[in-house]
Design a protein around this motif. Structure first.
Motif, short mmCIF file in Angstrom:
data_model
loop_
_atom_site.label_atom_id
_atom_site.label_comp_id
_atom_site.label_asym_id
_atom_site.label_seq_id
_atom_site.Cartn_x
_atom_site.Cartn_y
_atom_site.Cartn_z
N LEU A 208 -22.37 51.58 65.75
CA LEU A 208 -21.48 52.56 66.77
C LEU A 208 -20.11 52.02 67.22
O LEU A 208 -19.53 52.84 67.55
N GLY A 209 -19.98 50.66 67.01
CA GLY A 209 -18.73 50.15 67.44
C GLY A 209 -17.66 50.90 66.29
O GLY A 209 -16.54 51.34 66.88
N HIS A 210 -18.06 51.10 65.12
CA HIS A 210 -17.06 51.50 63.88
C HIS A 210 -17.02 53.13 64.22
O HIS A 210 -15.85 53.56 63.99
N LEU A 211 -18.03 53.62 64.52
CA LEU A 211 -18.09 54.97 64.75
C LEU A 211 -17.20 55.39 65.90
O LEU A 211 -16.34 56.44 65.85
N GLY A 212 -17.35 54.49 66.82
CA GLY A 212 -16.28 54.68 68.07
C GLY A 212 -14.86 54.67 67.81
O GLY A 212 -14.00 55.39 68.27
N GLU A 213 -14.58 53.67 67.08
CA GLU A 213 -13.09 53.71 66.61
C GLU A 213 -12.82 54.77 65.93
O GLU A 213 -11.61 55.39 66.14
N MET A 214 -13.67 55.28 65.14
CA MET A 214 -13.41 56.75 64.37
C MET A 214 -13.22 58.04 65.32
O MET A 214 -12.11 58.73 65.06
N THR A 215 -14.08 58.11 66.29
CA THR A 215 -14.17 59.09 67.16
C THR A 215 -13.08 58.95 67.94
O THR A 215 -12.10 60.03 68.23
N GLN A 216 -12.73 57.83 68.66
CA GLN A 216 -11.51 57.79 69.63
C GLN A 216 -10.22 57.91 68.84
O GLN A 216 -9.30 58.61 69.22
N GLY A 217 -10.21 57.29 67.59
CA GLY A 217 -8.84 57.44 66.87
C GLY A 217 -8.51 59.13 66.35
O GLY A 217 -7.45 59.25 66.28
N SER A 218 -9.92 59.69 66.13
CA SER A 218 -9.72 61.05 65.79
C SER A 218 -9.72 61.94 66.87
O SER A 218 -9.47 63.14 66.52
#
Ligand code: CO
Ligand code: CO
Length: 327
Positions: A208-218
């Protein structure tokens, strides 16, 4: 860590294509129009008892950030901490042999490095590769509608804690070692061949942390299905039996992701913790355009990745990068 990095002077060199300003885990430095250097460094303390396996895991993990950006490694340097007077040198030899064999499997050599005296062993690599700047796969360029794929099961943090406490079964140790020593090379090659929108590897911040980096960055939201996420059966058994097996890093991860994650009320604490479990040498989390999802699935299957699970989709644009976790 991100907060500390923000305090440092910003990177101004225009040749730096990827630096500490973004959430990606490598630095990319442009040399010519179609050539850039990619570098990453990673090292950690022993996660399994066998020194050979530890060396192999440390190397697979260090190479992973290179693969996640769609690049190939060229060579690497060792980073070693070892208590030369306090521990048998045979252990150091086994550890570095495990690392060297894994690097060879990746098609590279470890050509140097540095060792310091350290009571607690540490091992990892500084890895260098090259790539065409146009071919960089960022973690911040996912698009609404993308299908999310994961190439390794999660739960390695929980099993690593069980190993430290001496309660992991032989089978669990074998399984987690096999997962953590697997290179993300084949997954990355499949992803590059198909052409995807974004990718990250799943490590310390958990899925979830790495997915969060992806969603927030994108600037997109995501919706994943908890029960579509492949998990190591032994990790599941351990956490369902006793929540105390969960490592501190995993608990911190869950607390952190709650700010941008909505869990279905039907999900137990054990299931939430699994999704936040801090991984070592985890798989690639790939954000693939929907029209290429079937092609990627077959390519991953053909590449022989441990799993090639579709775990959810990227949703409509969303500045907060919200993640909905359904049952
Ligand atoms: Co890293
Ligand atoms: Co990474």
């Amino acid at each position: 860590m991100q907060k500390i990095l923000r305090e440092l002077p910003p990177v101004r060199d225009p040749n730096v294509l990827v630096g500490i300003n973004t959430g990606d885990d490598c630095a990319v430095y442009q040399i010519t129009d179609d050539l850039a250097i990619i570098q990453t460094v990673d090292y950690f303390t022993p996660i399994v008892d066998d020194p050979y396996d530890y060396g192999a895991i440390a190397v697979a993990n260090s190479l992973s950030d290179i693969y996640a950006m769609g690049a190939s490694p060229m060579f690497a340097l060792n980073i070693v901490g070892f208590h030369t007077r306090g521990m048998p040198l045979e252990i150091l030899t086994r550890m570095m042999k495990g690392g060297a064999d894994k690097a060879r499997e990746a098609g590279i050599e470890i050509v140097g490095g540095h060792t310091i005296d350290d009571k607690e062993p540490k091992y990892g690599l500084a890895v260098t590769g090259v790539l065409d700047p146009a071919a960089i796969v960022y973690n911040s360029t996912a698009q609404a509608g993308d299908v999310l794929f994961l190439t390794k099961p999660i739960g390695t943090g929980i099993i690593a804690t069980a190993i430290k406490r001496g309660i992991a079964s032989e089978a669990a140790i074998r399984r987690v070692t096999e997962i953590m020593t697997t290179l993300n090379r084949a997954a990355a090659e499949a992803m590059v061949k198909v052409g995807v929108n974004a990718c990250t590897d799943v490590t310390g911040y958990g899925l979830l942390g790495h997915l969060g980096e992806m969603t927030q960055g994108s600037g997109v939201g995501a919706r994943i299905h908890a029960r579509a996420v492949p998990t190591i059966q032994a990790a599941r058994d351990l956490v369902f039996e006793d929540l105390n097996i969960v490592p501190g890093g995993t608990k911190n991860n869950l607390e952190f992701v709650q700010a941008f994650t909505n869990f279905d009320p039907g999900l137990s604490q054990a299931e939430r913790l699994l999704l936040a479990d801090a991984q070592t040498s985890g798989g690639l989390l790939i954000s693939c355009p929907p029209e290429k999802a079937d092609e990627l699935e077959s390519a991953l299957k053909e590449a022989g990745t441990i799993v090639h699970a579709k775990i959810g989709i990227m949703e409509a644009e969303d500045d907060t990068g919200r993640i909905d976790v359904l049952v």
